[in-house]
Enzyme design. Structure first.
Site, PDB file in Angstrom:
ATOM      1  N   TYR A 138       0.879  -1.284   0.009  1.00  0.00           N
ATOM      2  CA  TYR A 138       0.205   0.068   0.145  1.00  0.00           C
ATOM      3  C   TYR A 138       0.764   1.290  -0.211  1.00  0.00           C
ATOM      4  O   TYR A 138       0.378   2.438  -0.205  1.00  0.00           O
ATOM      5  CB  TYR A 138      -0.944  -0.170   1.270  1.00  0.00           C
ATOM      6  CG  TYR A 138      -2.120  -0.904   1.082  1.00  0.00           C
ATOM      7  CD1 TYR A 138      -2.258  -1.558  -0.212  1.00  0.00           C
ATOM      8  CD2 TYR A 138      -3.172  -1.091   2.128  1.00  0.00           C
ATOM      9  CE1 TYR A 138      -3.557  -2.613  -0.106  1.00  0.00           C
ATOM     10  CE2 TYR A 138      -4.223  -1.934   1.804  1.00  0.00           C
ATOM     11  CZ  TYR A 138      -4.489  -2.608   0.780  1.00  0.00           C
ATOM     12  OH  TYR A 138      -5.571  -3.613   0.868  1.00  0.00           O
ATOM     13  N   LYS A 192       5.057 -14.153   2.849  1.00  0.00           N
ATOM     14  CA  LYS A 192       5.088 -15.047   1.514  1.00  0.00           C
ATOM     15  C   LYS A 192       6.623 -14.997   1.292  1.00  0.00           C
ATOM     16  O   LYS A 192       7.069 -14.773   0.365  1.00  0.00           O
ATOM     17  CB  LYS A 192       4.467 -14.517   0.437  1.00  0.00           C
ATOM     18  CG  LYS A 192       2.869 -14.785   0.753  1.00  0.00           C
ATOM     19  CD  LYS A 192       2.556 -16.282   0.410  1.00  0.00           C
ATOM     20  CE  LYS A 192       2.906 -16.917  -0.769  1.00  0.00           C
ATOM     21  NZ  LYS A 192       2.523 -18.431  -0.824  1.00  0.00           N
ATOM     22  N   ASP A 224      -1.167 -18.015   2.824  1.00  0.00           N
ATOM     23  CA  ASP A 224      -2.137 -19.059   2.420  1.00  0.00           C
ATOM     24  C   ASP A 224      -2.512 -20.015   3.462  1.00  0.00           C
ATOM     25  O   ASP A 224      -3.464 -20.167   3.766  1.00  0.00           O
ATOM     26  CB  ASP A 224      -1.713 -19.632   0.875  1.00  0.00           C
ATOM     27  CG  ASP A 224      -0.156 -19.945   1.018  1.00  0.00           C
ATOM     28  OD1 ASP A 224       0.553 -19.786   1.827  1.00  0.00           O
ATOM     29  OD2 ASP A 224       0.048 -20.569  -0.233  1.00  0.00           O
ATOM     30  N   ASP A 248      -4.782  -6.397   5.929  1.00  0.00           N
ATOM     31  CA  ASP A 248      -6.129  -5.963   5.466  1.00  0.00           C
ATOM     32  C   ASP A 248      -7.020  -7.099   4.862  1.00  0.00           C
ATOM     33  O   ASP A 248      -8.276  -7.252   5.297  1.00  0.00           O
ATOM     34  CB  ASP A 248      -5.964  -5.027   4.098  1.00  0.00           C
ATOM     35  CG  ASP A 248      -7.169  -4.553   3.716  1.00  0.00           C
ATOM     36  OD1 ASP A 248      -7.977  -4.211   4.535  1.00  0.00           O
ATOM     37  OD2 ASP A 248      -7.185  -3.400   2.802  1.00  0.00           O
ATOM     38  N   ASP A 252     -10.303  -9.212   7.574  1.00  0.00           N
ATOM     39  CA  ASP A 252     -11.827  -9.269   7.136  1.00  0.00           C
ATOM     40  C   ASP A 252     -11.885 -10.859   7.078  1.00  0.00           C
ATOM     41  O   ASP A 252     -13.175 -11.215   7.633  1.00  0.00           O
ATOM     42  CB  ASP A 252     -11.795  -8.896   5.688  1.00  0.00           C
ATOM     43  CG  ASP A 252     -11.882  -7.507   5.753  1.00  0.00           C
ATOM     44  OD1 ASP A 252     -11.920  -6.879   6.532  1.00  0.00           O
ATOM     45  OD2 ASP A 252     -12.667  -6.806   4.690  1.00  0.00           O
TER      46      ASP A 252
END
Length: 361
Positions: A138, A192, A224, A248, A252
């Site tokens: 971001y 990752k 993942d 982010d 959620d």
């Protein structure tokens, strides 16, 4: 009169923002009375509607109010028609506030929400996502480079930025009671590192910082695998720390496991400044329908009270909000909306506060 007073910036936001912020202010007014301190609210004009009207999401004067306040309570912002020339959403405040004010830590608690039907109803869920707030992918917001054939955004990881967010995660673990499954204080690094050099760098710094916290268990998971584990074994987790985009997304996902992001708060915290907000969007499609759910906004206010040092008041807000939802006073619809809207929730929460009735445990 009270000798405890705080200057509070107040951003009503867009869509359902004014409804849920207004309801939360009603609750805070009762909290002031019950706990004998003063919250001096300072309204700030900011968000997508502000952008459409003025060309800026927040003015310099508005930023000064945020900086000069002891904390800021913010509603959700964003409107479908507010767009930059490159197609990205305009009127959002993340870049304006988080980056310009260096609010590097985004804290997102995920816990079972009493009174809400959740997909993982039998799981004991209570963990904290610590999301790096100023770097990561971001950091490319508004800086992407490209043409009609290719566009690239840069993922930024720095040593100072990573050290401070990882250190914050370990300090938060020391303050908590450990993971629900085994009571162990634990910080999980989510990355990752098997694919991206930047995230391998993040992991190596994580391990360096972890060495200074021998009392807190350190582990790491690829993003993942973490997404799967947060569904299959959520009670294992205590604190998770990660890059901006991953935080982010996974917060959620965590919100979905406890009944939806309508009930999830967050705090954006730097060295000298902070603001608090729900993690959900402005939902303009339901604005004015008298169904907006203020739970996440009210719990964000509780986080703000903790930040201000008013821990007893913060705990009382959590208890009475949980109680109003769990005893049937508030009827929640399957999609997270509530019957009667934000004002109806505020009325029931204020009534419980006035009666001194926390959640029955």
């Amino acid at each position: 009169m009270t000798d405890r007073g705080y200057d509070i910036g107040l951003i009503a936001g867009d869509g359902i923002g004014p409804e849920i912020v207004g309801a939360t202010v009603r609750v805070l007014c009762e909290v002031e009375r019950a706990f004998s301190f003063e919250l001096r609210m300072r309204p700030i004009d900011a968000g997508a509607a502000t952008f459409l009207r003025t060309g800026r999401s927040i003015s310099d004067e508005g930023l000064e109010v945020v900086v000069g306040s002891d904390a800021t309570l913010k509603g959700p912002v964003g409107l479908p028609d507010a767009r930059h020339a490159d197609g990205t959403e305009a009127g959002l405040l993340g870049g304006e506030l988080r980056n310009r004010l260096d609010l590097y830590a985004n804290l997102r608690p995920i816990r079972r929400l009493p009174g809400v039907a959740a997909p993982l109803a039998s799981a004991d869920i209570d963990y904290l996502i610590v999301r790096e707030n100023t770097e990561g992918l971001y950091a490319s917001r508004g800086r992407g480079v490209g043409n009609d054939w290719v566009v690239t955004d840069t993922l930024l990881v720095t040593r100072p930025g990573t050290e401070r967010i990882v250190r914050r995660a370990f300090e938060e673990a020391r303050r908590r009671g450990g993971a629900p499954a085994d009571g162990k204080s634990r910080v999980t690094c989510v990355d990752k590192a098997n694919v991206l050099r930047s995230m391998y760098f993040f992991r190596q710094i994580f391990l360096e910082v972890a060495a200074g916290y021998p009392d807190v268990e350190a582990e790491f998971l690829h993003a993942d695998a973490a997404a799967q584990a947060l569904v299959l074994d959520p009670s294992h987790f205590d604190v998770l720390v990660m890059e901006n985009l991953l935080g982010d997304i996974l917060s959620d996902l965590g919100g979905a496991t406890v009944g939806g992001i309508a009930g999830c708060p967050s705090g954006n915290i730097g060295e000298d400044c902070a603001y608090f907000e729900p993690i959900h969007g402005s939902a303009p499609g339901i604005a004015g329908t008298n169904t907006a759910n203020p739970r996440g906004q009210m719990l964000a206010a509780a986080m703000m009270l903790d930040y201000l040092g008013e821990t007893a008041a913060a705990g009382a807000v959590r208890d009475v909000v949980d109680g109003a939802f769990s005893d049937g006073s508030v009827e929640t619809l399957p999609d997270g909306r509530v019957v009667g809207g934000a004002d109806a929730v505020a009325e029931r929460v204020v009534r419980r506060l006035a009666a001194g009735r926390p959640m029955e445990r």
